[in-house]
Scaffold this active site. Sequence first.
Site, PDB file in Angstrom:
ATOM      1  N   ASP A  92       0.802  -1.227   0.000  1.00 52.61           N
ATOM      2  CA  ASP A  92       0.000   0.000   0.000  1.00 52.61           C
ATOM      3  C   ASP A  92       0.838   1.281   0.000  1.00 52.61           C
ATOM      4  O   ASP A  92       0.293   2.379   0.165  1.00 52.61           O
ATOM      5  CB  ASP A  92      -0.977  -0.016   1.176  1.00 52.61           C
ATOM      6  CG  ASP A  92      -2.173  -0.923   0.894  1.00 52.61           C
ATOM      7  OD1 ASP A  92      -2.475  -1.155  -0.287  1.00 52.61           O
ATOM      8  OD2 ASP A  92      -2.802  -1.400   1.851  1.00 52.61           O
ATOM      9  N   ASP A 149      -6.849  -5.152  -3.902  1.00 53.43           N
ATOM     10  CA  ASP A 149      -6.565  -3.739  -3.631  1.00 53.43           C
ATOM     11  C   ASP A 149      -5.294  -3.271  -4.360  1.00 53.43           C
ATOM     12  O   ASP A 149      -5.136  -2.103  -4.695  1.00 53.43           O
ATOM     13  CB  ASP A 149      -6.374  -3.493  -2.128  1.00 53.43           C
ATOM     14  CG  ASP A 149      -7.313  -4.306  -1.242  1.00 53.43           C
ATOM     15  OD1 ASP A 149      -7.736  -5.388  -1.661  1.00 53.43           O
ATOM     16  OD2 ASP A 149      -7.605  -3.857  -0.123  1.00 53.43           O
TER      17      ASP A 149
HETATM   18  N1  GLY Z   1      -6.752  -1.854   1.305  1.00 54.73           N
HETATM   19  C1  GLY Z   1      -7.407  -2.349   2.463  1.00 54.73           C
HETATM   20  C2  GLY Z   1      -8.839  -1.991   2.552  1.00 54.73           C
HETATM   21  O1  GLY Z   1      -9.469  -1.586   1.593  1.00 54.73           O
HETATM   22  O2  GLY Z   1      -9.367  -2.123   3.639  1.00 54.73           O
END
Ligand code: GLY
Length: 367
Positions: A92, A149
């Site tokens: 992320d 994600d």
């Molecule tokens: N990327 C983690 C979430 O959407 O919670």
Amino acid sequence: MDYAPIIEKTIAKFRRSAALAAQDGLIPYQGNTARWTGSPWEGNSWWTCGFWPGLMWQLHALSGDDFFKAEARRTEKLLVEELNTFHYLHHDVGFMYLLSTGADWKLTGDEQSKTHTLHAASIMMGRFNPAGFIRAWNGAEQAGYAIIDCMMNLSLLFWASRTTGDPRFAHVARIHADTALREFLRPDGSVSHIVEFDPITGQRVAEHGGQGYCLGSQWSRGQAWGLYGFTLAYINTQEPRYLAAAEKIAANFIAHIRPDGLTDCDFCQPADEVRLDNLAGMIAACGLLELHKATGNAAYDTAARRLVDGVIEHCCDWSDSTCGILTHCTASYHDDGAGRHTNIIYGDYFFVEALAKLTGRDPMLWL
Ligand code: GLY
């Protein structure tokens, strides 16, 4: 709907509540009370910490007000420190640094911010497993985990190739996107949240249920990450297969928009369960507006407006007794630790990005 007055109200509320974040010296995560609260876990390394500076840059672009730029830079500094902390960081870094250091470079040309963004892209490259995927998280038992994600985070790699002229970053992004296309996209246009691969051979080992209702269900935020993520992969590469995937996911998402324009937390949740995640709706709205631009298909614009108008009608808090705006966001179906039916910062981020797109003023921080 005329979105201009909504944007003015949004700017006014954040002008007041961003000053509180600066006073408290934190990066906001949740804003359902009179003061912001910070990340639930992992301090400023928490994956959502880029959304606050991203929101500040969006508001700066919308208002021209340097107050928002100063607040973005206050928190950008905190995120740059996390590049050294390092051990919490994972895939992320795309969310975290495209919207902070990357946005600064994009909007001001600041060279140091560009260097920090390239640093983040190098960390992302370090997570690539040549067996065919980008590793999502850090736990010892998660060496083979990839999650949907990540399609959003790939934009950091495409950005790095464009910025440096070095194709390695984009090669890796395409390899991961092709794996996701093959292994995550289901025949009905829904996507899995977590797929586990053998980290040595790259063979698929299992699918895991993740943050949705159950294994095989349709966690709405995962659907939204897939929708916007494949759309961005198409914008970055012009590869028709990514556009086809985005359109398939979009058709399934649109079929599940509730009559009131709000978004269920999982499209397979029990019919009598009231569990919303408007965050998912705002991410999807942004993806749909980009799909509309890419294809000219007005149905995407109509669907995005249903989502945005739905939250404006039912789930926006303009009062002075809270800091954030979008309500009824849910981090995870079965674990309320990171928030259920509440304000969560990336909901506000994508709400404002959608408003900026709808009024032709989006600086497009993902590219
Ligand atoms: N990327 C983690 C979430 O959407 O919670």
